[in-house]
Design an enzyme around this catalytic site. Structure first.
Site, mmCIF file in Angstrom:
data_model
loop_
_atom_site.group_PDB
_atom_site.id
_atom_site.type_symbol
_atom_site.label_atom_id
_atom_site.label_comp_id
_atom_site.label_asym_id
_atom_site.label_seq_id
_atom_site.Cartn_x
_atom_site.Cartn_y
_atom_site.Cartn_z
ATOM 1 N N LYS A 9 34.238 42.204 37.457
ATOM 2 C CA LYS A 9 34.071 42.961 38.576
ATOM 3 C C LYS A 9 35.103 43.749 38.505
ATOM 4 C CE LYS A 9 36.406 40.801 42.228
ATOM 5 N NZ LYS A 9 36.784 41.412 42.868
ATOM 6 N N ASP A 135 38.265 36.339 45.262
ATOM 7 C CA ASP A 135 37.660 36.912 44.611
ATOM 8 C C ASP A 135 36.170 36.169 44.648
ATOM 9 O OD1 ASP A 135 39.067 38.748 44.163
ATOM 10 O OD2 ASP A 135 39.179 38.362 41.947
#
Length: 281
Positions: A9, A135
């Site tokens: 990511k 996250d």
């Protein structure tokens, strides 16, 4: 056996607005996912967590591992009594600002959901993700998005359509807590002042932003500044920036040839640095 990807990511931009009373920070971020990363395999069987891959040595397979915690939380939430054999194939550097652990936890949740017939967008699954880290909900979503709050209030945005990207880590682990502790607490403004989400394109939106954690990360690891300068001077670069709290940095390119040439140039100067030639989806 169910196999789920756990892609890297990347934060295209990351604006830190304030420190909250609960110890988290209010922030605004644009994030996207790479084509490549780790993978998680899950099957019903003798309970175990095995870690393989080039970065296996950097992780403990004990109860504190995010994959193990995700499996425990999933079983508790859904009343699953089956035991699981899990393998984490670790190809992303540890503590590197590209959501590796969070992506691994999210992939574990997705794999378990598939194995036990639970929808990936089940609200309970999303609730579990939120308990595992700020996250993890983003990684569970697995799509380009704008995040605010702790980064877990998510609005999907257009992706970058397999844009060529080069990820580079200079071989230093940077503590997220230490980076946030060095943030100067100056609010330098919203990621987007006016307008709608991505009304001039996600990349243009990212180019107008910044990463507020880059200066404190460079204080802890000055090599980050050297890496960013090296990426920025490569031909065909559209954007070069540090991701998350570092130390991984990335560059987005016009085409694969420019990306591959940059990878060769950096390898010639710093052969020990980790590199990933990929595309951003």
């Amino acid at each position: 056996m169910i196999v789920e990807r756990a892609p890297a990511k990347l934060n295209l931009a990351l604006h830190v607005r304030r420190r909250r009373d609960d110890g988290y920070h209010d922030l605004e971020t644009l994030f996207v996912f790479a084509r490549d990363g780790d993978s998680v395999s899950v099957a019903v069987g003798a309970p175990s967590l095995t870690i393989t891959g080039p970065f296996a040595a950097g992780l403990d397979a004990g109860a504190d591992n995010l994959v193990a915690r995700a499996e425990l939380a999933f079983c508790a939430q859904f009343g699953v009594t089956a035991q699981h054999t899990i393998t984490l194939d670790k190809h992303l550097p540890v503590a590197s600002g590209i959501g590796g652990g969070s992506a691994d936890a999210a992939a574990t949740l997705r794999a378990l959901a598939t194995l036990h017939g639970i929808a990936h967008d089940d609200a309970q699954l999303i609730d579990i993700a939120a308990t595992l880290g700020a996250d993890v909900p983003a990684c569970l979503l697995g799509r380009a998005a704008f995040g605010d709050g702790k980064g877990d209030a998510l609005t999907t945005i257009p992706g970058l359509g397999d844009m060529p990207a080069l990820l580079v880590n200079p071989g230093v682990a940077v503590s997220t807590a230490a980076v946030f502790a060095r943030w100067d607490r100056v609010d330098r403004g919203a990621l987007r002042e006016g307008g709608s989400f991505g009304d001039d394109g996600t990349l243009a939106w990212a180019l107008a932003g910044r990463n507020d954690l880059q200066p404190p990360a460079e204080q802890l690891a000055p090599v980050i500044a050297d890496l960013l300068a090296l990426l920025a001077q490569q031909a065909g670069v559209r954007l070069a920036r540090m991701s998350g709290s570092g130390a991984t940095c990335f560059a987005l390119f016009d085409d694969e040839n420019a990306r591959d040439a940059a990878a060769r140039a950096i390898a010639a100067v710093h052969p020990a640095w980790w590199r990933l030639e990929t595309a951003i989806q």
